[in-house]
Design an enzyme around this catalytic site. Structure first.
Site, PDB file in Angstrom:
ATOM      1  CG  ASP A 720       4.760  59.286 -23.396  1.00  0.00           C
ATOM      2  OD1 ASP A 720       4.335  60.454 -23.408  1.00  0.00           O
ATOM      3  OD2 ASP A 720       5.179  58.691 -24.415  1.00  0.00           O
ATOM      4  CE  LYS A 724       3.112  59.154 -27.255  1.00  0.00           C
ATOM      5  NZ  LYS A 724       4.473  58.646 -27.374  1.00  0.00           N
TER       6      LYS A 724
END
Ligand code: ADP
Ligand code: ASP
Ligand code: MG
Length: 864
Positions: A720, A724
């Site tokens: 995750d 980003k």
């Protein structure tokens, strides 16, 4: 598009008389009035003449006293009085559509307190269509014309029975039957010939008006008011122009009117709309929807005080109310504005209605027969005050209208430049086929001339041009005569708008934002309109886009929400709570028009939406962190389609991270490095992984508190964070794939294959040792462990890893699940720019999306 640079519009071919000459007309009118040999000079003192102070009451008195005398039918009385004594009304087909409506019309006429009234009526609604249908049936030798004529008879006979009785009824029915018999004979002749001439057609189709006028006149008589009906074929003389139009012959019509009036000196005259005669007394019509024009000509012949056009809407709307539900009623329009609106498709008024009344400065009021409380729209010369009121753009644009079913013809070639007579040859050929040119645009290079004609006429036009320019085409001086079918015209209309800076920019901006391609443009030198040609399928969308841009004081955004899960429903709550504040204080009207739940988010849909002009706001990371080529094509498409794509909530939820980065880039700063704690979960875990606690214990606590994904490996794997990092890297201009980012996973190798989250949690304590060691080493060095993502812009790299930071470093002082992001840039080199705050949770994520929606609103023109 070559034809953009300089353009002329059709409107410039019809320069309206300027104000000076108009006011001269008005003066002529007054002087004529004063000289008029009438027993009632006071009638003309009522308006317009400047009386010394204190004289007004005298004039009123004179007027009242003379009114009594007028009941005697003197010789003078039979002479046609003109001027303010007359008020003209026109009732459209729907106004006289049923017997009840005809009664209402009679009531309105009776209630009008004007001294004299001239009423123009259309045929009952649908009757003119039925009459044309009779002709079509007869000339195509369809015997059903007989039955269709019976329906016409029945409709009028029934209406007459509802309205009339006694002698009135008998005389009307006798006339009706006589007319029907004549029509039957005429249609039979048409049936045999298989063809109807124009005058036969005009004779037949005009009967609707003959019948409605007679019935209305008899209903008024039934109410005890003397009224005469006028067959306007006896009075109105027009010359056909050859292009499905007629020009009134005012002086002949005036003579006929005076003659008619001397035989029928009534104070209430019910005249037929639509029909007229040629100077040779052959019946003709003013063509479809021509009754408005009839009323205007009558208004001019009588030099009436005003002409009221009664219809089925409250007045002239800022756009066709059937197409734009938010259209507003315009209180006033100048003659030119009304002309432009009607010419460009607002069929509430026939375009030719304006010129006759404008000559005398007679105002036209458009009113709704079904809503008498609405004041309607007044069409007149603009008042001085109104001009002063115009401070913002909306005031310059009065309305929008569209014409469908057009085709563009583009005549193109280098051989046209500097050759005199090309335009005349083009339009001469167009005239020869009798086509109506609606708009013309020519590039200043003279490389191309393009013009719009009705779709039905384009084939003939193209053929005529091909043959007219055969030689030039063969020789290559002209490259082509191209036809672009399926077009519409959208016209923006308003006094002086074309000379007001910003109006056309706003118009084209609104079109661009709605993703509408403009094929051709013309701006009238008259400054009353800007006309664009667009694809027909875009027409309503374009109309709504420009209308809402100029007319709604609010920026309206229609939204669809896809995936009303936890974040989606929180967003809905926030939108609901804030809606009225946004409306009242910020002029933004956000409307959720659809909510779709979807198990799998189909990101490829973004492209389709953007292409259609739908803006996208998302917190979903997949599109921006997926394959690079897909991401780049999404961004390119978004730019080309003039749509907006916002995704602030993909990094740090509601924290201003993407917008901060954009701000730095756009203002010319150079990004050196972006480093941050991008995972609320991992932030929480490492903020609490201290004081001898085991890593697995902290993970369990975070899971318990709901900070982790259901399977904490989704957080601990670092993917995750890597997504980003990729989003920020790409935003900073790096062309990286997700696979280019080395990610230090915190999931111990042997546990990556565990079947369930539960099993993983059970096994995790066995692997605590490695991280405990790292933590103790850091502690000894006065440092802390932090799980960070780094975009190293200088070296075009990205990484996700566990790093150590001094205890006085900003990353060391976090609490809870805070995110922290440090931008090191040329401007912020010694002290990075830091954004910090909660970076996860439904409220802040929904808040981030909401913020993007408002950013979108401001990009779309919401006031700042
Ligand atoms: P009538 O039979 O009374 O002459 P029309 O049908 O010719 O009536 O004209 C009225 C209609 O014009 C309205 O019902 C409306 O739908 C349509 N219309 C189109 N554009 C406009 C506009 N800008 N403002 C008002 N009405 C419009
Ligand atoms: N009745 C005619 C028509 O329908 C004229 C009018 O109503 O304006 O075209
Ligand atoms: Mg009409």
């Amino acid at each position: 598009m070559a034809s953009l640079s300089a353009a002329i519009s059709r409107s410039s071919c019809f320069p309206p008389p300027n104000t000076t000459s108009l006011s001269n007309h008005r003066n002529i009118f007054h002087s004529q009035c004063r000289a008029f040999p009438l027993s009632r000079p006071s009638l003309f003192l009522r308006k317009g003449l400047t009386l010394p102070p204190g004289r007004e009451s005298t004039s009123t008195r004179i007027s009242a006293s003379v009114a009594d005398v007028s009941l005697n039918l003197s010789v003078e009385e039979k002479q046609l009085p003109k001027g303010d004594t007359w008020s003209v009304h026109k009732f459209g087909g729907t106004c006289v559509g049923t017997s009840q409506r005809i009664k209402n019309v009679a009531e309105i006429i009776i209630k009008d307190e004007s001294e004299r009234k001239l009423v123009v009526v259309s045929a009952m609604s649908k009757v003119t269509d039925m009459m044309y249908d009779l002709i079509n049936k007869a000339q195509s030798r369809d015997e059903n014309y007989v039955a269709a004529l019976d329906v016409v008879l029945e409709k009028h006979s029934q209406t007459a029975h509802d309205l009339l009785d006694g002698d009135h009824l008998a005389s009307f029915l006798s006339q009706l039957h006589q007319d029907i018999n004549n029509l039957k004979a005429m249609l039979r002749a048409i049936y045999i010939a298989g063809h109807a001439t124009e005058s036969f057609t005009d004779f037949v189709v005009g009967h609707g008006e003959l019948w409605s006028a007679q019935m209305l006149s008899l209903v008024i008589r039934k109410n005890g008011i003397d009224s005469k009906w006028m067959d306007t074929r006896e009075v109105l003389i027009v010359n056909p122009t050859g292009s499905n139009q007629v020009d009134p012959d005012y002086s002949l019509s005036q003579q006929r009117l005076e003659k008619w009036y001397s035989r029928n000196p009534a104070r209430v005259i019910i005249a037929t709309g639509f029909i007229a005669s040629t100077p040779q007394n052959i019946p003709t019509t003013l063509k479809r929807d021509g009754s408005d024009f009839s009323a205007a000509i009558m208004g001019a012949l009588f030099q009436a005080r005003q002409v009221t056009i009664w219809t089925d809407v409250d007045g002239v709307f800022s756009a066709d109310p059937r197409k734009v539900s938010e259209a507003v009623i315009l209180k006033t329009l100048s003659y030119q504005e009304a002309w432009e609106m009607s010419y460009f498709g607002a069929n509430v008024l026939h375009p030719r209605t304006i010129i006759p009344v404008m000559r005398y400065g007679i105002p036209i009021i458009i009113r709704n027969i079904f809503n008498l409380s609405a004041p309607g729209t007044k069409i007149c010369h603009p008042s001085v005050n109104e001009d002063e009121d115009k401070q913002n753009l909306q005031n310059f644009v009065k309305g929008f209208a569209t014409i469908d079913n057009l085709a563009l013809v583009n005549v193109e070639g280098t051989g046209m430049a500097g050759v005199p007579g090309t335009a005349s040859a083009i339009f001469g050929a167009v005239k020869d086929v009798g086509a109506n040119v609606i708009m013309i645009s020519q590039a200043s290079s003279e490389h191309s001339v393009c013009f719009a004609v009705p779709e039905t006429e384009v084939k003939a036009v193209a053929e005529a041009l091909q043959s007219r320019f055969r030689q030039a085409l063969d020789a290559g001086r002209l490259s082509q005569v191209a036809v672009i079918p399926n077009c519409s015209i959208l016209a923006a209309v308003g006094q002086k708008m074309a000379s007001t800076p910003g109006v056309s920019a706003t118009l084209f901006n609104a079109l661009a934002k709605a993703s509408i391609n403009v094929r051709a443009i013309a701006q009238g030198c008259s400054e009353y309109n800007i006309t664009v040609v667009i694809k027909r399928e875009d027409c309503i969308k374009a109309l709504r886009a420009v209308h809402s841009r100029f007319y709604l004081s609010r920026t309206t955004i229609a939204m669809g929400i896809i995936g009303p899960g936890l974040i989606g429903s929180t967003l809905l709550d926030q939108l609901r709570d804030q809606a009225s504040v946004l409306k009242e204080e910020f002029n933004i009207d956000l409307r959720v028009l659809g909510i779709i739940s979807s198990k799998s988010m189909l990101l490829t849909h973004y492209n389709g939406w953007l292409r259609k002009g739908i803006h996208v706001v998302t917190p979903n990371k997949k599109a921006n962190s997926g394959p690079l080529d897909q991401y780049l094509s999404l961004r390119a498409l978004q730019r080309q389609s003039y749509t907006h794509y916002f995704y602030e909530a993909t990094v740090g939820a509601g924290l201003p991270i993407i917008s901060t980065l954009r701000g730095l880039l756009e203002t010319g700063d150079r990004i050196l490095q972006i480093e941050g704690i991008f995972s609320g979960t991992l932030s929480y875990i490492f903020n609490n992984f201290k004081d001898g606690r085991a890593f697995s214990e902290v993970v369990a606590e975070a899971k318990e508190a709901g900070y982790t994904e259901p399977d904490p490996r989704d957080d601990l794997s670092g993917m995750d964070v890597a997504r980003k990092v990729i989003i920020l890297a790409r935003e900073s201009g790096l062309k990286l794939e997700l696979s280019d980012i080395p990610v230090e996973s915190l999931v111990p190798e042997p546990l990556r294959g565990c079947a369930s989250a539960q099993e993983f949690m059970q096994q995790l304590p066995k692997f605590d040792q490695e991280l405990t060691k790292k933590q103790e080493e850091a502690e000894k060095a006065g440092e802390v462990l932090r799980y960070v993502g780094v975009v190293d812009v200088t070296n075009k790299k990205g990484t996700v890893e566990l790093r150590r930071y001094k205890k006085d470093h900003p990353f060391a002082h976090l609490s809870g699940s805070d995110n922290i992001i440090a931008f090191t840039t040329r401007r912020y080199q010694n002290q990075p720019l830091i954004v910090r705050g909660p970076g996860a949770g439904a409220q802040v994520t929904a808040g981030g999306i909401f913020c993007d929606i408002l950013r979108l609103a401001s990009y779309l023109g919401a006031p700042s």
